[in-house]
Design a protein around this motif. Sequence first.
Motif, PDB file in Angstrom:
ATOM      1  N   TYR A   6       0.969  -0.909   0.383  1.00  0.00           N
ATOM      2  CA  TYR A   6       0.364   0.159   0.130  1.00  0.00           C
ATOM      3  C   TYR A   6       0.919   1.423  -0.387  1.00  0.00           C
ATOM      4  N   ARG A   7       0.887   1.660  -0.884  1.00  0.00           N
ATOM      5  CA  ARG A   7       1.425   3.277  -1.171  1.00  0.00           C
ATOM      6  C   ARG A   7       0.034   4.366  -1.742  1.00  0.00           C
ATOM      7  N   LYS A   8       0.751   5.306  -1.130  1.00  0.00           N
ATOM      8  CA  LYS A   8      -0.257   6.993  -0.993  1.00  0.00           C
ATOM      9  C   LYS A   8       0.017   6.916  -2.615  1.00  0.00           C
ATOM     10  N   ALA A   9       0.476   6.285  -3.535  1.00  0.00           N
ATOM     11  CA  ALA A   9       0.514   7.182  -4.602  1.00  0.00           C
ATOM     12  C   ALA A   9      -0.340   6.460  -5.541  1.00  0.00           C
ATOM     13  N   LEU A  10      -0.987   4.645  -4.981  1.00  0.00           N
ATOM     14  CA  LEU A  10      -1.790   4.111  -5.332  1.00  0.00           C
ATOM     15  C   LEU A  10      -3.317   4.315  -5.463  1.00  0.00           C
TER      16      LEU A  10
END
Length: 125
Positions: A6-10
């Motif tokens: 999980y990344r904020k960019a997703l």
Amino acid sequence: MPRIKYRKALTPRKRRHVRVRAKVSGTPQRPRLNVFRSSAHIYAQVIDDTRGHTLVAASDLETVIRERAGDGATKVARAKAVGEAIAQRAKDAGVDSVVFDRGGFLYHGRVKAVADGAREGGLIF
């Protein structure tokens, strides 16, 4: 499949899709019915994840499905026709039962129409 952190960019859809795919996997006895919804079209495929093969596929770009939905059909009507077509093709390939993968999309509108069409076509999920 490589693990996606999980990344904020997703995007929110991608994060939901990662969560769904962690729980849903297709087997030879019960393959995965995957749905992809673009802004204009809808695509569905039945996938055996153990072999990594697509067994059958359908989309609203096909002439047969557009004819089944009718001229000037709404996107929801075309999505239901895709569900009916994927069910028929899956049954012809010997698949009676599937697991539904909404692909991170909310179970609403066109995604729900594909599921309803597939159930009416005889797929069990």
